[in-house]
Design a protein around this motif. Structure first.
Motif, mmCIF file in Angstrom:
data_model
loop_
_atom_site.group_PDB
_atom_site.id
_atom_site.type_symbol
_atom_site.label_atom_id
_atom_site.label_comp_id
_atom_site.label_asym_id
_atom_site.label_seq_id
_atom_site.Cartn_x
_atom_site.Cartn_y
_atom_site.Cartn_z
ATOM 1 N N ASP A 249 0.810 -1.221 0.000
ATOM 2 C CA ASP A 249 0.000 0.000 0.000
ATOM 3 C C ASP A 249 0.845 1.274 0.000
ATOM 4 N N SER A 250 2.154 1.151 0.086
ATOM 5 C CA SER A 250 3.012 2.332 -0.014
ATOM 6 C C SER A 250 3.082 2.862 -1.442
ATOM 7 N N GLN A 251 2.610 2.104 -2.427
ATOM 8 C CA GLN A 251 2.616 2.561 -3.810
ATOM 9 C C GLN A 251 1.453 3.516 -4.103
ATOM 10 N N ILE A 252 0.561 3.716 -3.134
ATOM 11 C CA ILE A 252 -0.568 4.619 -3.334
ATOM 12 C C ILE A 252 -0.074 6.052 -3.206
ATOM 13 N N VAL A 253 -0.295 6.838 -4.264
ATOM 14 C CA VAL A 253 0.164 8.222 -4.266
ATOM 15 C C VAL A 253 -0.984 9.204 -4.052
ATOM 16 N N ARG A 254 -2.206 8.753 -4.243
ATOM 17 C CA ARG A 254 -3.368 9.588 -3.943
ATOM 18 C C ARG A 254 -4.502 8.691 -3.490
ATOM 19 N N LEU A 255 -5.165 9.096 -2.395
ATOM 20 C CA LEU A 255 -6.254 8.321 -1.821
ATOM 21 C C LEU A 255 -7.424 9.259 -1.570
ATOM 22 N N SER A 256 -8.579 8.905 -2.115
ATOM 23 C CA SER A 256 -9.795 9.683 -1.908
ATOM 24 C C SER A 256 -10.804 8.773 -1.232
ATOM 25 N N VAL A 257 -11.348 9.207 -0.076
ATOM 26 C CA VAL A 257 -12.270 8.369 0.693
ATOM 27 C C VAL A 257 -13.493 9.194 1.068
ATOM 28 N N SER A 258 -14.669 8.591 0.925
ATOM 29 C CA SER A 258 -15.895 9.226 1.399
ATOM 30 C C SER A 258 -16.745 8.174 2.094
ATOM 31 N N LYS A 259 -17.614 8.646 3.002
ATOM 32 C CA LYS A 259 -18.541 7.737 3.668
ATOM 33 C C LYS A 259 -19.894 8.419 3.732
ATOM 34 N N ARG A 260 -20.942 7.614 3.654
ATOM 35 C CA ARG A 260 -22.299 8.121 3.776
ATOM 36 C C ARG A 260 -23.202 6.979 4.205
ATOM 37 N N TYR A 261 -24.406 7.346 4.650
ATOM 38 C CA TYR A 261 -25.404 6.334 4.973
ATOM 39 C C TYR A 261 -26.044 5.830 3.681
ATOM 40 N N ALA A 262 -26.519 4.606 3.715
ATOM 41 C CA ALA A 262 -27.256 4.038 2.592
ATOM 42 C C ALA A 262 -28.598 4.752 2.457
ATOM 43 N N GLU A 263 -29.050 4.898 1.228
ATOM 44 C CA GLU A 263 -30.387 5.418 0.979
ATOM 45 C C GLU A 263 -31.384 4.295 1.268
ATOM 46 N N ALA A 264 -32.671 4.603 1.238
ATOM 47 C CA ALA A 264 -33.698 3.578 1.469
ATOM 48 C C ALA A 264 -33.544 2.484 0.403
ATOM 49 N N HIS A 265 -33.574 1.250 0.807
ATOM 50 C CA HIS A 265 -33.487 0.067 -0.060
ATOM 51 C C HIS A 265 -32.132 -0.057 -0.770
ATOM 52 N N GLU A 266 -31.091 0.607 -0.276
ATOM 53 C CA GLU A 266 -29.747 0.492 -0.849
ATOM 54 C C GLU A 266 -28.916 -0.451 0.013
ATOM 55 N N THR A 267 -28.121 -1.281 -0.632
ATOM 56 C CA THR A 267 -27.279 -2.239 0.070
ATOM 57 C C THR A 267 -26.003 -1.565 0.570
ATOM 58 N N PRO A 268 -25.642 -1.742 1.844
ATOM 59 C CA PRO A 268 -24.365 -1.208 2.333
ATOM 60 C C PRO A 268 -23.187 -1.934 1.672
ATOM 61 N N GLY A 269 -22.069 -1.274 1.625
ATOM 62 C CA GLY A 269 -20.865 -1.859 1.040
ATOM 63 C C GLY A 269 -19.885 -0.762 0.685
ATOM 64 N N PHE A 270 -19.007 -1.059 -0.268
ATOM 65 C CA PHE A 270 -18.080 -0.029 -0.718
ATOM 66 C C PHE A 270 -17.762 -0.204 -2.189
ATOM 67 N N ALA A 271 -17.515 0.927 -2.835
ATOM 68 C CA ALA A 271 -17.065 0.951 -4.220
ATOM 69 C C ALA A 271 -15.623 1.429 -4.182
ATOM 70 N N VAL A 272 -14.772 0.719 -4.884
ATOM 71 C CA VAL A 272 -13.361 1.109 -4.903
ATOM 72 C C VAL A 272 -12.861 1.078 -6.338
ATOM 73 N N ARG A 273 -12.034 2.055 -6.653
ATOM 74 C CA ARG A 273 -11.403 2.143 -7.968
ATOM 75 C C ARG A 273 -9.897 2.193 -7.750
ATOM 76 N N PHE A 274 -9.202 1.268 -8.368
ATOM 77 C CA PHE A 274 -7.740 1.248 -8.339
ATOM 78 C C PHE A 274 -7.261 1.705 -9.714
ATOM 79 N N LYS A 275 -6.397 2.720 -9.759
ATOM 80 C CA LYS A 275 -5.813 3.187 -11.016
ATOM 81 C C LYS A 275 -4.302 3.079 -10.915
ATOM 82 N N ALA A 276 -3.727 2.121 -11.645
ATOM 83 C CA ALA A 276 -2.271 2.000 -11.699
ATOM 84 C C ALA A 276 -1.800 2.978 -12.759
#
Length: 178
Positions: A126-153
Motif C-alpha cells: 500500500d506504499s505505492q498509493i500516491v493519492r487516496l480519496s475516501v468518502s462515507k455516507r449512509y445508505a439510501e432507502a433500499h440500498e445495500t451497504p458496502g463499498f465501491a473502490v477504484r484502483f488506477k495504476a
C-alpha cells in the motif's frame, strides 16, 4: 462504479492506465488499533475475519496491479440505524444523510480495504498509493451497504497525477486541492 467491472487499459501519453472498478456489498467496519498484551500484539478476531473475507473477495474481483504508482478512490456506504427507517422502508424525515464521527474515521475505513487489497494480492504494497480519496455516507432507502473502490495504476509520469496541487495554507500547513 459497477459490479465486478473488468480492468481496462487506456493509452495515455506516458503509458497505459490500468483501471479496476469494483462494488463489494458488506458492512465494512473500520480498522481498530492493535491490542497489546504481555504475550504480544494482535488485532481483534472480528477484524482478522473481516480482512480475510475482503481479501478473498477482492482477489476474485480485481486482478493484481503492477508495483507502480496507484491512485485509489473509495466510497463507503454504511448501513442505517433502524430508527432512520419508516415501517414502509422509506427514510424518516429526521434521518441524517451523513454518519456521525463515531461511525468510523475515513482513514480507518480505508485501512480496512487497503489491508485486504494487500492481503488478497491486488496491491503488492500500500506504499505505492500516491493519492487516496475516501468518502462515507449512509445508505439510501433500499440500498445495500458496502463499498465501491477504484484502483488506477498510473505509473510515475502520467497526466493522472498532475491534477493534485499543494499550496501553502499558513505557517507549516499545506492544503490540497484537485
Amino acid at each position: 462504479m459497477g459490479e465486478g467491472v473488468a480492468p481496462r487499459a487506456v493509452p495515455i501519453s506516458a503509458g497505459p492506465l490500468v483501471v479496476s472498478d469494483v462494488w463489494v456489498p458488506c458492512v465494512l467496519r473500520p480498522s481498530p488499533r492493535p491490542r497489546v498484551t504481555r504475550n504480544g500484539t494482535f488485532m481483534p478476531r472480528w477484524y482478522t475475519s473481516q480482512a480475510a473475507e475482503l481479501a478473498r473477495t477482492l482477489a476474485v474481483k480485481v486482478p493484481a496491479l503492477p508495483a507502480v504508482e496507484t491512485v485509489v478512490d473509495l466510497a463507503v456506504v454504511l448501513p442505517r440505524k433502524p430508527s432512520h427507517l419508516l415501517r414502509n422502508g422509506g427514510l424518516a424525515r429526521s434521518a441524517p444523510r451523513w454518519p456521525p464521527a463515531r461511525a468510523g474515521d475515513v482513514d480507518n475505513l480505508a485501512k480496512s480495504v487497503l489491508d485486504a487489497a494487500v492481503k488478497g494480492g491486488v496491491l503488492p504494497d500500500d506504499s505505492q498509493i500516491v493519492r487516496l480519496s475516501v468518502s462515507k455516507r449512509y445508505a439510501e432507502a433500499h440500498e445495500t451497504p458496502g463499498f465501491a473502490v477504484r484502483f488506477k495504476a498510473v505509473g510515475a509520469n502520467t497526466a493522472e497525477l498532475a491534477g493534485l496541487h499543494v499550496e501553502r495554507a499558513g505557517p507549516g500547513r499545506t492544503k490540497t486541492r484537485s
